[in-house]
Design an enzyme around this catalytic site. Structure first.
Site, PDB file in Angstrom:
ATOM      1  N   GLY A 348       0.839  -1.190   0.000  1.00 55.37           N
ATOM      2  CA  GLY A 348       0.000   0.000   0.000  1.00 55.37           C
ATOM      3  C   GLY A 348       0.876   1.242   0.000  1.00 55.37           C
ATOM      4  CB  ALA A 349       2.178   3.464   1.702  1.00 48.75           C
ATOM      5  CG  MET A 350       8.686   1.324   1.636  1.00 48.29           C
ATOM      6  SD  MET A 350       8.615   0.047   2.941  1.00 48.29           S
ATOM      7  CE  MET A 350      10.009   0.528   3.935  1.00 48.29           C
ATOM      8  CD  GLU A 351       8.117   1.607   6.821  1.00 46.23           C
ATOM      9  OE1 GLU A 351       7.223   1.343   6.001  1.00 46.23           O
ATOM     10  OE2 GLU A 351       8.592   0.759   7.603  1.00 46.23           O
ATOM     11  CG  ASN A 352      11.097   4.157   1.015  1.00 47.50           C
ATOM     12  OD1 ASN A 352      11.517   3.050   1.277  1.00 47.50           O
ATOM     13  ND2 ASN A 352      10.164   4.380   0.103  1.00 47.50           N
ATOM     14  CG  HIS A 384       0.822   2.604   8.734  1.00 50.86           C
ATOM     15  ND1 HIS A 384       0.378   1.603   9.559  1.00 50.86           N
ATOM     16  CD2 HIS A 384       1.973   2.128   8.184  1.00 50.86           C
ATOM     17  CE1 HIS A 384       1.205   0.573   9.507  1.00 50.86           C
ATOM     18  NE2 HIS A 384       2.200   0.872   8.670  1.00 50.86           N
ATOM     19  CD  GLU A 385       3.461   3.591   5.198  1.00 52.41           C
ATOM     20  OE1 GLU A 385       4.546   3.325   5.743  1.00 52.41           O
ATOM     21  OE2 GLU A 385       2.608   2.715   4.948  1.00 52.41           O
ATOM     22  CG  HIS A 388       6.366   2.883   9.770  1.00 56.17           C
ATOM     23  ND1 HIS A 388       6.620   1.934  10.735  1.00 56.17           N
ATOM     24  CD2 HIS A 388       5.491   2.319   8.902  1.00 56.17           C
ATOM     25  CE1 HIS A 388       5.914   0.846  10.445  1.00 56.17           C
ATOM     26  NE2 HIS A 388       5.219   1.058   9.354  1.00 56.17           N
ATOM     27  CD  GLU A 407       4.846  -2.472   9.151  1.00 55.54           C
ATOM     28  OE1 GLU A 407       3.922  -1.644   9.266  1.00 55.54           O
ATOM     29  OE2 GLU A 407       5.802  -2.303   8.360  1.00 55.54           O
TER      30      GLU A 407
END
Ligand code: BES
Ligand code: ZN
Length: 962
Positions: A348-352, A384-385, A388, A407
């Site tokens: 869905g998404a990535m917290e880079n 959410h991201e 993180h 998570e």
């Protein structure tokens, strides 16, 4: 040589030639492209330097590695700093990555080799250099056969020359550098390519997805979360493209010998894990967000034609980021935050860190075409991201075993961040259905797993990105915050983050920090946070707490027992003591609240209630469902609760009404409560108009309905559910009201969906006529509100024929709004024409059908959730198993999702048998979906059992009532 994904395997000879060109960036890109495209293949790496070459076609060997083989890197040398230079070649036919990396390492233990990760990368053996830091830099000799790929372990081993007796010595720093070539595949992992259309012209971009173990596909690196280092990134790009990375751009230089290409140099990062590194080269537009007086910049990026969909994210992004700065009491440490919508994205998404990547549906929102649910999704994912960025990025789990902490925490904190910007969505209420109740259904299976699992191999790591890590993780953190108190929880958390910043942690570190804070704040807890929390993280499942009132003396008997949907022999062999530290709360009026604990050594206890309560008054345990357990009562108390619900339901809190519904359905399903009690309770729904209790009730009704949809009793069941849903449908109406509560808008979508599928005539005729109007005037966005577009198109397609489906397909193909596309695609699977469902299954795997690889698994699952499609989908996955394995190499839980969807409603002997046979036949190639398979089998067994135990009871009840 062409690979299955349409990319090209770079021959080693070509690769070698490339390095000459690349290392000094001395050559025109035209020439590079020429080298990549047309040279004949050579059979081995020149120089005789390689003993094994890296697999280029997605190794299947890795799958057979036994799970306990040590896949961890040795710790003799540790990275300090990387200089990574990557040039993604974005040309059809030549998709590749030209790279150079130079890594400063510190030697902790004398060794003659450096072991790091690398996968599907060809290193130029001649370019490999190891330099010793000292007064002067000294070059060490790499052995002539010193470069070795361990493809199973995804290791690259560089050995120094034994003849020179060169060694790395303890306490000294070295620089390891090398050039390499990789593939720019469409596999949605590592550095990969994404494709989209702009003015009908196909465009390419390069984007990365490293978590959990794919940074090693982009550049050789020490790819473990606790090997943090500083990253200095340089990206090569065409002059019309933009490059982005975690840190801001510092300067741009021209690639020597070409006017067309540039190098973008980015500022060195803070110390961080490899899985958070991000690279992007794209032709996107930027939307700058207003950040007030914050110390950072905040930008949203999207395809140029999706520019106007970035507005919402740009409004809430900075607000949520500022909220978390305040919540954690730690400023965001980077000078900028970028968020970008990627057309092809597996998760869905990535917290880079500093460059968060999203699926388009998780970041973009169109005022006219997206729904409240889409907005909610965008808000949730952004929150959410952003959570993180602290919990995960600043302080990272030491190893993937503690993934749940990352998570689970982000899944908890997303509600706080979302509530801050969208209070109308009542996030803290929605928590219980979206996470707590949702995960309970999975965690009630014998094949569930503890939150904390020991993992080694990448397949195992991928497998734990599941509902247990996310939903249960979030739920037990919420429970913890509740029994510690918000203030203590927040202070302890902030201390934990500050003391571990730029480092790593295990769950015990968090428990320690919280125990300390609890002592400081004099919070009364019966034992240490670790003792309590270990019972929830190390054991699977959760308890059902049974409360039996002694009506005459204000006392209750409380007991705990693991809640299982069904008990088999397996659980009698399991030696775990399934008892927990259970924080209990109760009330009889929602004014005064009593509390007590059950310990992990207590099966039951007597408790004198600390609140005054009359015999004739109901008693409710687990106030606002803060605890992760179910509650069962004696029959009389159930009855008292039921009476209250019928007469004035609002005397019981919204969350507890949802809890009562969910517990009642599930206790009945597990045979621990009479179905009569549950079904009688549902009658109160006629008066219910809050979202969350309906959400619980509809999911309970949904599972009964999916059990009965192919049985003779379904007609009566439909009648009953129609009776329940019609008052709600009538009350909310079909059309949105000006200024209405946002959750009512969401509830309407459910009401329309249920009313139509349960055969409400008014609903069906309205749906059919609105859809017909839309078909006649396709560009008119005012005919069907986006908020009911899902249920309306679904019902219209179900009631309709080929034309209705074709129309949706056309709208899907021509839409520029990903969330609208997702709704249409989902609705298309509502068709009741088998041949249409068959067509959808075929389309899911066909790369030219217009369905993206990222959506393929969802399409198959959606067909499987259609009661007509379920068996077709099962046949499809049996037939196409090998093809499916190729499409979803390890893309997260795709395969697991498909298997679960197919088997979700299996409830006959034959279906179960076939499922088990399928598992046995494919046991060697389930890679990462083993547990999902076992869970599906358990579900099917439960279902079968439900049919035996409960089907007739439900039908009897229905026959009596109707
Ligand atoms: N870290 C994950 C992304 C991820 C998922 C990476 C699976 C590797 C494997 C990210 O923070 C995440 O959890 N994203 C969620 C959305 C979130 C709102 C639950 C997702 O991708 O669904
Ligand atoms: Zn996450």
């Amino acid at each position: 040589m062409k690979t299955t994904d349409g990319g090209y395997v770079v021959s080693k000879c070509r690769a070698f030639l490339l390095f000459i060109a690349f290392v000094g960036s001395l050559i025109a890109v035209g020439l590079l492209v020429y080298f990549l495209a047309d040279r004949p293949a050579a059979s081995s790496v020149t120089n005789g330097a390689s003993t094994a070459s890296p697999s280029t076609s997605g190794s299947s060997k890795a799958e057979v590695i036994s799970s306990n083989k040590n896949v961890r890197l040795p710790r003799a040398v540790l990275p300090i700093r990387y200089d990574v230079r990557l040039f993604p070649v974005l040309e059809k036919g030549n998709f590749s990555i030209l790279g150079h990396v130079s890594i400063d390492v510190h030697c902790k233990m004398e060794t003659d080799r450096i072991v790091l990760h690398s996968a599907d990368i060809v290193v130029d053996p001649k370019s490999v250099v190891v330099m010793e830091h000292g007064k002067t830099m000294k070059t060490l000799m790499v052995a002539s056969d010193g470069i070795h790929y361990d493809t199973e372990m995804e290791f690259l081993v560089i050995r120094l020359c034994p003849k020179h007796k060169d060694k790395l010595s303890k306490g000294t720093n070295y620089t390891l550098s090398m050039s390499f070539v990789g593939h720019l595949t469409d596999q949605l992992r590592g550095l990969y390519r994404s494709t989209y259309k702009e003015d009908d012209i196909e465009k390419y971009m390069a984007v990365s997805q490293m978590e959990p173990t794919d940074a090693r596909r982009a550049f050789p690196c020490f790819d473990e979360p606790n090997m943090k280092a500083i990253f200095s990134v340089t990206l090569g790009r065409h002059r019309h493209m933009t490059a982005l990375s975690n840190m801001p751009l510092i300067n741009t230089t021209q690639m020597e010998g070409t006017e067309e290409f540039y190098w973008d140099h980015f500022a060195p990062s803070v110390p961080m894990s490899t899985y958070l590194v991000a690279f992007i080269v794209a032709n996107f537009t930027q939307v700058a967000a207003d950040v007030g007086n914050a110390n950072w910049k905040f930008n949203i990026y999207a395809r140029p034609s999706a520019r106007n969909q970035a507005q919402y994210a740009s409004e809430i992004g900075p607000k949520i980021q500022a909220f978390f700065e305040d919540y954690f009491q730690i400023p965001f440490p980077l000078p900028k935050q970028d968020m970008i919508a990627i057309p092809d994205f597996a998760a869905g998404a990535m917290e880079n860190w500093g460059l968060i990547t999203y699926r388009e549906t998780a970041l973009l929102y169109d005022e006219k075409k997206s729904s409240v649910s889409n907005k909610e999704r965008v808000c949730e994912v952004i929150a959410h991201e952003l959570a993180h960025q602290w919990f995960g990025n600043l302080v990272t789990m030491d190893w993937w075993t503690d993934l749940w902490l990352n998570e689970g925490f982000a899944s908890y904190a997303e509600y706080l961040g979302s509530e801050h910007v969208e209070p109308g969505l009542k996030w803290l209420q929605q928590f219980v259905t979206r996470d707590l109740q949702d995960v309970m259904s999975l965690d009630a299976l014998e094949s569930s797993h503890p939150i904390s699992v020991v993992v080694h191999h990448p397949n195992e790591i991928n497998e734990i990105f599941d509902r247990i890590s996310y939903g249960k993780g979030a739920t037990i953190i919420r429970m913890l915050a509740a029994f510690l108190g918000e203030k203590t929880f927040r202070q302890g958390l902030s201390n934990y983050l500050k003391s571990r910043q730029y480092g790593n942690a295990v769950q015990d570190d968090l428990w320690d920090a919280l125990t300390k804070q609890a002592k400081v704040n004099k919070v009364a807890i019966p034992t240490g946070v670790k003792q309590i929390m270990d019972t929830w993280t190390l054991k699977m499942g959760f308890p059902v707490v049974t409360v039996t009132r002694e009506y005459d003396n204000n006392t209750v008997l409380i007991s705990q027992e693991r809640f299982l949907m069904q008990r088999s022999n397996a659980s009698s062999q399991d030696k775990t003591v399934y008892l927990w530290w259970v924080p209990l709360t109760y009330t009889a009026d929602f004014q005064t609240i009593g509390s007590t604990w059950l310990s992990d050594g207590q099966t039951s206890k007597k408790h004198e209630l600390s609140i005054p309560i009359d015999k004739s008054q109901w008693l409710i345990f687990n106030v606002d469902q803060m605890g992760y357990y179910r509650i069962n009562y004696d029959a009389q108390n159930w009855q008292l609760i039921g009476q209250q619900l019928m007469t004035n339901h609002s005397a019981i809190s919204v969350i507890n009404r949802a809890q009562i519904m969910d517990d009642a359905f599930n206790l009945a399903e597990a045979g621990q409560l009479d179905y009569m009690t549950t079904l009688n309770l549902t009658r109160y729904l006629e008066h219910e108009s809050d979202y969350v209790p309906w959400d619980s009730a509809l999911s309970g009704m949904g599972s009964i309905s999916s059990m009965m949809s192919r049985t003779s009793g379904y007609g009566l069941l439909k009648k009953h559910f129609r009776t329940i849903i019609t008052p709600l449908y009538n009350k909310l109406g079909f059309d949105q009201k000006m200024g209405e509560d946002i959750l009512m808008t969401k509830l309407r979508a459910n009401a329309v969906s249920w009313a139509c599928s349960m055969g409400n005539k008014d609903c069906i005729s309205r749906v059919v006529s609105s859809y017909a109007q839309w078909m006649a005037d396709p560009e008119n966005v005012d005919i069907i509100s986006p908020n009911v577009k899902g249920p309306v198109t679904c019902a219209a397609i179900r009631e309709g024929d080929e034309a209705e489906w074709e129309f949706a397909l056309n709208r899907y193909m021509s839409s520029n709004v990903a969330s609208e596309q997702a709704v249409l695609l989902a609705s298309m699977s509502c068709s009741e024409k088998p041949w249409i469902l068959a067509k959808m299954l075929e389309m899911s795997l066909n790369s030219t059908s217009g369905i993206r690889k990222q959506d393929a698994a969802r399409v198959i699952s959606q067909v499987a959730y259609n009661s007509l499609g379920r068996y077709m989908a099962f046949n499809f996955i049996r037939d196409k198993w090998d093809e499916l394995r190729k499409v979803f190499p390890t893309t997260f839980s795709s395969m697991s999702g498909i298997i679960k969807a197919v088997a979700a409603s299996f409830n006959t002997d034959l279906e179960l048998k076939e499922l088990m046979q399928f598992r046995d036949e494919r046991s060697a190639s389930l890679g990462g979906a083993e547990r999902a398979m076992q869970q599906s089998i358990d579900r099917a067994k439960n279902n079968l059992n439900w049919m035996r135990q409960n089907y007739h009871k439900v039908v009897d009840w229905l026959q009596r009532v109707y």
